[in-house]
Write an enzyme that holds these catalytic residues in place. Structure first.
Site, PDB file in Angstrom:
ATOM      1  N   ASP A   1      -3.116  -3.530   0.241  1.00 31.85           N
ATOM      2  CA  ASP A   1      -2.925  -2.249   0.928  1.00 31.85           C
ATOM      3  C   ASP A   1      -4.226  -1.469   1.133  1.00 31.85           C
ATOM      4  O   ASP A   1      -4.205  -0.399   1.759  1.00 31.85           O
ATOM      5  CB  ASP A   1      -1.911  -1.378   0.169  1.00 31.85           C
ATOM      6  CG  ASP A   1      -0.471  -1.796   0.457  1.00 31.85           C
ATOM      7  OD1 ASP A   1      -0.263  -2.677   1.307  1.00 31.85           O
ATOM      8  OD2 ASP A   1       0.443  -1.224  -0.174  1.00 31.85           O
TER       9      ASP A   1
ATOM     10  N   LYS B   1       3.861   6.814  -2.737  1.00 30.66           N
ATOM     11  CA  LYS B   1       5.005   6.480  -1.876  1.00 30.66           C
ATOM     12  C   LYS B   1       5.703   5.220  -2.385  1.00 30.66           C
ATOM     13  O   LYS B   1       6.921   5.157  -2.469  1.00 30.66           O
ATOM     14  CB  LYS B   1       4.510   6.266  -0.435  1.00 30.66           C
ATOM     15  CG  LYS B   1       5.547   5.611   0.456  1.00 30.66           C
ATOM     16  CD  LYS B   1       4.963   5.124   1.765  1.00 30.66           C
ATOM     17  CE  LYS B   1       4.274   3.809   1.734  1.00 30.66           C
ATOM     18  NZ  LYS B   1       5.043   2.616   2.091  1.00 30.66           N
ATOM     19  N   ASN B   2       4.912   4.207  -2.716  1.00 35.59           N
ATOM     20  CA  ASN B   2       5.517   2.930  -3.110  1.00 35.59           C
ATOM     21  C   ASN B   2       6.163   2.977  -4.492  1.00 35.59           C
ATOM     22  O   ASN B   2       6.904   2.066  -4.857  1.00 35.59           O
ATOM     23  CB  ASN B   2       4.478   1.805  -3.064  1.00 35.59           C
ATOM     24  CG  ASN B   2       4.191   1.372  -1.636  1.00 35.59           C
ATOM     25  OD1 ASN B   2       4.859   1.830  -0.707  1.00 35.59           O
ATOM     26  ND2 ASN B   2       3.205   0.511  -1.454  1.00 35.59           N
TER      27      ASN B   2
ATOM     28  N   CYS C   1       6.616  -2.729   8.368  1.00 30.72           N
ATOM     29  CA  CYS C   1       5.341  -3.102   8.979  1.00 30.72           C
ATOM     30  C   CYS C   1       5.328  -4.595   9.299  1.00 30.72           C
ATOM     31  O   CYS C   1       5.734  -5.416   8.479  1.00 30.72           O
ATOM     32  CB  CYS C   1       4.184  -2.805   8.026  1.00 30.72           C
ATOM     33  SG  CYS C   1       3.793  -1.060   7.862  1.00 30.72           S
TER      34      CYS C   1
ATOM     35  N   ARG D   1       7.243 -11.914   5.314  1.00 31.44           N
ATOM     36  CA  ARG D   1       7.926 -11.036   4.361  1.00 31.44           C
ATOM     37  C   ARG D   1       9.372 -11.456   4.102  1.00 31.44           C
ATOM     38  O   ARG D   1      10.319 -10.730   4.423  1.00 31.44           O
ATOM     39  CB  ARG D   1       7.850  -9.577   4.812  1.00 31.44           C
ATOM     40  CG  ARG D   1       6.440  -9.141   5.060  1.00 31.44           C
ATOM     41  CD  ARG D   1       6.304  -7.660   5.214  1.00 31.44           C
ATOM     42  NE  ARG D   1       6.179  -6.981   3.938  1.00 31.44           N
ATOM     43  CZ  ARG D   1       5.934  -5.686   3.813  1.00 31.44           C
ATOM     44  NH1 ARG D   1       5.828  -4.941   4.858  1.00 31.44           N
ATOM     45  NH2 ARG D   1       5.828  -5.129   2.634  1.00 31.44           N
TER      46      ARG D   1
ATOM     47  N   ARG E   1       4.051   7.693   8.046  1.00 30.29           N
ATOM     48  CA  ARG E   1       5.014   7.047   7.144  1.00 30.29           C
ATOM     49  C   ARG E   1       4.532   7.094   5.704  1.00 30.29           C
ATOM     50  O   ARG E   1       5.345   7.133   4.781  1.00 30.29           O
ATOM     51  CB  ARG E   1       5.203   5.576   7.541  1.00 30.29           C
ATOM     52  CG  ARG E   1       6.050   5.369   8.764  1.00 30.29           C
ATOM     53  CD  ARG E   1       6.263   3.904   9.013  1.00 30.29           C
ATOM     54  NE  ARG E   1       6.724   3.229   7.791  1.00 30.29           N
ATOM     55  CZ  ARG E   1       6.734   1.918   7.604  1.00 30.29           C
ATOM     56  NH1 ARG E   1       6.300   1.112   8.542  1.00 30.29           N
ATOM     57  NH2 ARG E   1       7.173   1.402   6.483  1.00 30.29           N
TER      58      ARG E   1
HETATM   59  C1  UD1 Z   1       4.952  -3.942  -1.622  1.00 31.83           C
HETATM   60  C2  UD1 Z   1       4.448  -2.672  -1.017  1.00 31.83           C
HETATM   61  C3  UD1 Z   1       3.506  -2.957   0.149  1.00 31.83           C
HETATM   62  C4  UD1 Z   1       2.407  -3.920  -0.288  1.00 31.83           C
HETATM   63  C5  UD1 Z   1       2.988  -5.145  -0.964  1.00 31.83           C
HETATM   64  C6  UD1 Z   1       1.931  -6.060  -1.577  1.00 31.83           C
HETATM   65  C7  UD1 Z   1       6.296  -1.151  -1.402  1.00 31.83           C
HETATM   66  C8  UD1 Z   1       7.373  -0.323  -0.815  1.00 31.83           C
HETATM   67  N1  UD1 Z   1       5.574  -1.872  -0.544  1.00 31.83           N
HETATM   68  O1  UD1 Z   1       5.740  -4.604  -0.628  1.00 31.83           O
HETATM   69  O2  UD1 Z   1       2.938  -1.731   0.579  1.00 31.83           O
HETATM   70  O3  UD1 Z   1       1.647  -4.328   0.817  1.00 31.83           O
HETATM   71  O4  UD1 Z   1       3.869  -4.753  -2.020  1.00 31.83           O
HETATM   72  O5  UD1 Z   1       1.159  -5.385  -2.490  1.00 31.83           O
HETATM   73  O6  UD1 Z   1       6.046  -1.120  -2.594  1.00 31.83           O
HETATM   74  N2  UD1 Z   1       7.646 -12.519  -0.949  1.00 31.83           N
HETATM   75  C9  UD1 Z   1       8.424 -13.651  -0.837  1.00 31.83           C
HETATM   76  N3  UD1 Z   1       9.777 -13.526  -1.048  1.00 31.83           N
HETATM   77  C10 UD1 Z   1      10.365 -12.336  -1.385  1.00 31.83           C
HETATM   78  C11 UD1 Z   1       9.543 -11.197  -1.501  1.00 31.83           C
HETATM   79  C12 UD1 Z   1       8.181 -11.327  -1.279  1.00 31.83           C
HETATM   80  O7  UD1 Z   1       7.935 -14.739  -0.546  1.00 31.83           O
HETATM   81  O8  UD1 Z   1      11.575 -12.293  -1.583  1.00 31.83           O
HETATM   82  C13 UD1 Z   1       6.186 -12.639  -0.699  1.00 31.83           C
HETATM   83  C14 UD1 Z   1       5.698 -11.749   0.439  1.00 31.83           C
HETATM   84  O9  UD1 Z   1       5.867 -12.370   1.695  1.00 31.83           O
HETATM   85  C15 UD1 Z   1       4.249 -11.557   0.078  1.00 31.83           C
HETATM   86  C16 UD1 Z   1       4.264 -11.548  -1.455  1.00 31.83           C
HETATM   87  O10 UD1 Z   1       5.506 -12.132  -1.831  1.00 31.83           O
HETATM   88  O11 UD1 Z   1       3.478 -12.658   0.509  1.00 31.83           O
HETATM   89  C17 UD1 Z   1       4.164 -10.172  -2.071  1.00 31.83           C
HETATM   90  O12 UD1 Z   1       5.126  -9.325  -1.481  1.00 31.83           O
HETATM   91  P1  UD1 Z   1       5.830  -8.163  -2.308  1.00 31.83           P
HETATM   92  O13 UD1 Z   1       5.027  -7.899  -3.552  1.00 31.83           O
HETATM   93  O14 UD1 Z   1       7.263  -8.473  -2.466  1.00 31.83           O
HETATM   94  O15 UD1 Z   1       5.676  -6.950  -1.317  1.00 31.83           O
HETATM   95  P2  UD1 Z   1       6.717  -5.774  -1.058  1.00 31.83           P
HETATM   96  O16 UD1 Z   1       7.382  -5.422  -2.350  1.00 31.83           O
HETATM   97  O17 UD1 Z   1       7.533  -6.073   0.117  1.00 31.83           O
END
Ligand code: UD1
Length: 418
Positions: free
Chosen positions: A305, A22-23, A116, A121, A397
């Site tokens: 995850d 999915k991701n 979620c 985030r 989801r």
């Molecule tokens: C993706 C996955 C999610 C998984 C997560 C971490 C998808 C659709 N979702 O989410 O299932 O739990 O990776 O493995 O692929 N962060 C910031 N600023 C930003 C973006 C992120 O500070 O602009 C922080 C987040 O709060 C978090 C960390 O970076 O602490 C990692 O997040 P990120 O890898 O971006 O997760 P997602 O891509 O949202």
């Protein structure tokens, strides 16, 4: 609304087909916006988040046709409009349209995303990447407004910490940004590598995906492409834990052991056996479970995850287990629910101390997010008596036919109206 009624205590035995991730699928669906020519994605999982993303694409004028597990997306008539909040609030990955829209159309207005509730985030890293490539960014009434009227230009993006989503935003935008781009401290997850492979199939020139430094030669129009989505390592890890928690024996077809290294190590240390077969991957547990400590980390570390699922396993292990969450600060919503099933867990900041109990006992519990809901299903498979998991729309989801797959391997699960 529906809920799952689970009668625990059955050893799982059989074969589970692992779907496309999915991701990995979500950013690749967004990538269809980068080209006027069609993108065909095969091994597409049939889950609600994918349907939501495809619905969002329809809103941008992207047409989609589905043929069994492949989807063809055509963005020749795409238009640059505001994304409806009603779709965007459903999941955070809708943010992934921002990069492709500003790269192709020179402007985008996208609502700050929902998804979620597992921590703050933020989106700063996504915005930083686009700003380095020359976009101006403003926030306006809950919307991100990005503008690059003369197009994006290559640049050097340095992330303070690795983010999967922000690396994907940077990667997609960089393919249409004129000249060379470099992404430093890039996320190394298989879903990033798979997006790079998908973009390469559309004609993008990318080197270094899967390392901390990705280089992109951008600015050429992308063309039609076809790409097979990588198998879902989180789904595979979830079923591996299902085998382990029930003392069962499952073959996971389609699973890639090399994407599960930290998970495999943790499971083996806990007394679970994993081995590759001619076809795929076997997981079995015959002896006792041992409590072990884990720390969630970016890839190739133990994935956040799978933290909730692993915690469910540790609730019935011999001894204690310390589980530290370093990726999301608030990802312990499953802890009180596991407590309702008789688990003994103490939370302290970003760590959970799980003291193994002899047995869990079924109870009504409530799913709070995607991975928390599947952790409750796993706990229910091991618990004596009946566990009722409500709010399972979270589960749908991200897991294709979870209850049906488990039932085929001997679980006693019924899906009933709430
Ligand atoms: C993706 C996955 C999610 C998984 C997560 C971490 C998808 C659709 N979702 O989410 O299932 O739990 O990776 O493995 O692929 N962060 C910031 N600023 C930003 C973006 C992120 O500070 O602009 C922080 C987040 O709060 C978090 C960390 O970076 O602490 C990692 O997040 P990120 O890898 O971006 O997760 P997602 O891509 O949202």
């Amino acid at each position: 609304m529906e809920r799952l009624l689970i009668r625990g205590g059955h050893r799982l035995q059989g074969t589970v087909q692992i779907c496309g991730a999915k991701n990995a699928a979500l950013p690749q669906i967004a990538a269809s916006l980068l080209s006027a020519e069609p993108l065909t994605l095969t091994n597409m999982p049939d889950v609600v988040d994918v349907h939501t993303m495809v619905r969002l694409m329809t809103h941008y004028g992207v047409t989609s046709t589905r043929d069994s597990s492949s989807v063809t997306l055509k963005a020749d008539g795409a238009r640059n409009v505001e994304a409806p909040y009603d779709i965007v609030r459903r999941m955070r990955a809708t943010l992934l349209v921002l990069g492709p829209l500003v790269a192709r159309f020179g402007a985008a207005r996208v609502s700050l995303p929902g998804g979620c509730a597992i921590g703050a985030r933020p989106v700063d890293l996504h915005l930083k990447a686009l700003a380095v490539l020359g976009a101006t960014i403003d926030l306006d009434g809950g919307y991100i407004v990005a503008k690059a009227p003369n197009g994006l230009a290559g640049g050097r993006i340095v992330f303070g910490s690795p983010s999967i989503g922000a690396t994907q935003t940077a990667l997609m935008a960089a393919t249409l940004a004129k000249g060379e781009s470099e992404i430093m401290n890039a996320a190394r997850e298989p879903e990033v590598v798979d997006l790079a492979a998908c973009l390469a199939a559309m004609g993008a020139q990318i080197e270094g995906a899967g390392t901390h430094r990705i280089r992109v030669q951008g600015g050429q129009a992308l063309h039609a492409g076809r790409h097979e989505i990588v198998p879902d390592r989180i789904e595979a890890g979830t079923y591996a834990i299902a085998a382990a928690i029930t003392g069962g024996h499952l073959e996971l077809t389609g699973a890639r052991l090399e994407h599960l290294s930290a998970v495999g190590e943790a499971l083996e240390a806990a007394g679970v056996r994993l081995w590759p077969t001619d076809r795929w991957l076997m997981v079995a547990r015959d002896g006792a479970l041992r409590g072990i400590d884990i720390v969630t980390e970016p890839y190739p570390g133990f994935p956040t995850d799978l933290q909730a699922q692993f915690m469910a396993l540790m609730t019935i292990a011999d001894g204690a287990s310390m589980i530290r969450e370093t990726v999301f600060e608030n990802r312990f919503m499953h802890v009180p629910e596991l407590g309702r099933l008789g688990a003994n867990i103490t939370l302290q900041g970003t760590s959970a101390l799980v003291r193994g109990v002899k047995a869990l006992k079924g109870a009504p519990v409530m799913a709070t997010d995607l991975r928390a809901s599947v952790c409750l299903v796993l706990a229910g498979l091991a618990a004596g008596g009946e566990t009722a998991v409500s709010r399972i729309y979270h589960l749908d989801r991200g897991y294709e036919a979870l209850d049906r797959k488990l039932v085929r391997c001997g679980a006693d699960i019924r899906r009933v109206p709430e």
